[in-house]
Design a protein around this motif. Structure first.
Motif, short mmCIF file in Angstrom:
data_model
loop_
_atom_site.label_atom_id
_atom_site.label_comp_id
_atom_site.label_asym_id
_atom_site.label_seq_id
_atom_site.Cartn_x
_atom_site.Cartn_y
_atom_site.Cartn_z
N ARG A 114 12.00 -56.01 38.35
CA ARG A 114 11.09 -56.50 37.32
C ARG A 114 11.54 -56.02 35.94
O ARG A 114 11.44 -56.76 34.96
N ASP A 117 14.30 -58.15 34.75
CA ASP A 117 13.76 -59.40 34.20
C ASP A 117 13.30 -59.19 32.76
O ASP A 117 13.52 -60.05 31.89
N ASP A 118 12.67 -58.04 32.49
CA ASP A 118 12.22 -57.73 31.13
C ASP A 118 13.40 -57.67 30.16
O ASP A 118 13.33 -58.17 29.04
N ASN A 120 16.29 -59.14 30.44
CA ASN A 120 16.79 -60.49 30.21
C ASN A 120 15.90 -61.26 29.24
O ASN A 120 16.39 -61.98 28.36
N LYS A 121 14.58 -61.11 29.40
CA LYS A 121 13.65 -61.84 28.54
C LYS A 121 13.78 -61.40 27.09
O LYS A 121 13.82 -62.23 26.17
N ILE A 122 13.83 -60.09 26.84
CA ILE A 122 13.95 -59.62 25.46
C ILE A 122 15.32 -60.00 24.89
O ILE A 122 15.45 -60.30 23.70
N ALA A 124 16.87 -62.75 25.56
CA ALA A 124 16.76 -64.16 25.18
C ALA A 124 16.02 -64.31 23.85
O ALA A 124 16.39 -65.15 23.02
N VAL A 125 14.99 -63.50 23.64
CA VAL A 125 14.25 -63.54 22.37
C VAL A 125 15.17 -63.16 21.21
O VAL A 125 15.19 -63.82 20.18
N THR A 160 21.40 -58.04 35.26
CA THR A 160 21.04 -58.63 33.98
C THR A 160 22.16 -59.55 33.53
O THR A 160 23.31 -59.40 33.94
#
Length: 292
Positions: A114, A117-118, A120-122, A124-125, A160
């Motif tokens: 998890r 995933d965080d 990767n998300k940040i 992308a931002v 990641t």
């Protein structure tokens, strides 16, 4: 690639609280042109830790011949993140780290996934804002974990996206995690953007490896444990301790995207300004540093 010397402003945090502008002038006078900043309350004000409009901040930096080449910020907040990243982009910052999603607690593998995933998300931002997201380690990432008994740092890197998650390797904390910083520099050289550098004193009150009698490597190493075991007498100025800093510089010279070695002085027995001047003097003695 020769690296340039920068400074994480956490190194002079107490001085900044007392007189931020005078401190920046003293940092510049010490020879530091390249800054990594830290703003741990972006909901209060966006940017790099100074409650100053971006155009005013740009003028201050220009007048001091300084450049922000990296930034730590927290927390993740819908109210603050876009404003902060816009501020950083306006300053020309190309890479940043969301500090509050770094690894701390030792939990199960689902939790590790998890967190990946965080990251990767940040990543992308930040990519949408024209920046690279980098991960900064402490010693906790070098716990062995999971069915394959891998270091958490490796699990993070393997799970990641290499186009979204890059690396700021803190060589001090890699060493204190019982691993070879040189080997980690080589292993992830293509994702390495920045080095954090400090030194470990020869007469430290703790062993250099935190897992050698200080901590149980399978315990839950959360922020409370980290703070309680972070002994200020286990830090010293660059070139006055026992870390093989030239070896780190030589290895990072082979990393195609690593342009900066950054002083991060967590603690000192000197004044902060004396400390950064002493480290800067030592940096001049190493090979593989670019001063132009």
């Amino acid at each position: 690639m020769a690296m340039k010397v920068g400074i994480q402003l956490y190194s002079v945090r107490e001085s900044l609280k007392k007189d931020p502008m005078d401190t920046l002038k003293k940092v510049a006078a010490a020879g530091f042109k390249y800054l990594e900043t830290a703003n741990h309350d972006i909901t209060e004000h966006p940017g790099i830790g100074f409650p100053i409009p971006v155009q005013e901040m740009k003028k201050i930096l220009d007048d001091l011949d300084m450049q922000v080449i990296g930034a730590h910020f927290s927390p993740i907040s819908e109210d603050g993140i876009d404003a902060t990243l816009d501020y950083l982009a306006e300053l020309g910052v190309k890479q940043a780290n969301c500090a509050n999603i770094e690894w701390y607690p030792y939990q199960d593998m689902d939790y590790v996934m998890r967190r990946c995933d965080d990251y990767n998300k940040i990543g992308a931002v930040l990519k949408k804002h024209g920046m690279k997201s980098y991960y900064h380690n402490h010693y906790m990432e070098f716990q062995k974990f999971g069915p394959e008994n891998k270091c958490i740092e490796d699990i993070i890197m393997e799970n990641t996206d290499p186009e979204l998650v890059f690396l700021e390797l803190d060589t001090y904390w890699v060493t204190r995690g019982g691993q070879s910083a040189v080997e980690y520099i080589k292993k992830y050289k293509d994702r390495l953007l920045l080095l954090h550098q400090k030194d470990f004193p020869s007469q430290a009150p703790q062993p250099i490896n935190m897992y050698d009698g200080v901590l149980n490597p399978t315990s839950n190493l959360d922020r409370v444990v980290f703070g309680a075991t972070k002994n200020p007498r286990c830090f010293t100025e660059i070139g006055t301790g026992i870390l093989p800093i030239q070896d780190f510089i030589d290895a990072a010279g082979e990393a195609p995207n690593c342009q900066y070695i950054i002083l991060e002085q967590d603690s000192t027995q000197l004044t902060e300004i004396e400390s950064i001047n002493r480290s800067m003097d030592a940096f001049h003695k190493f090979k593989g540093i670019e001063w132009a």
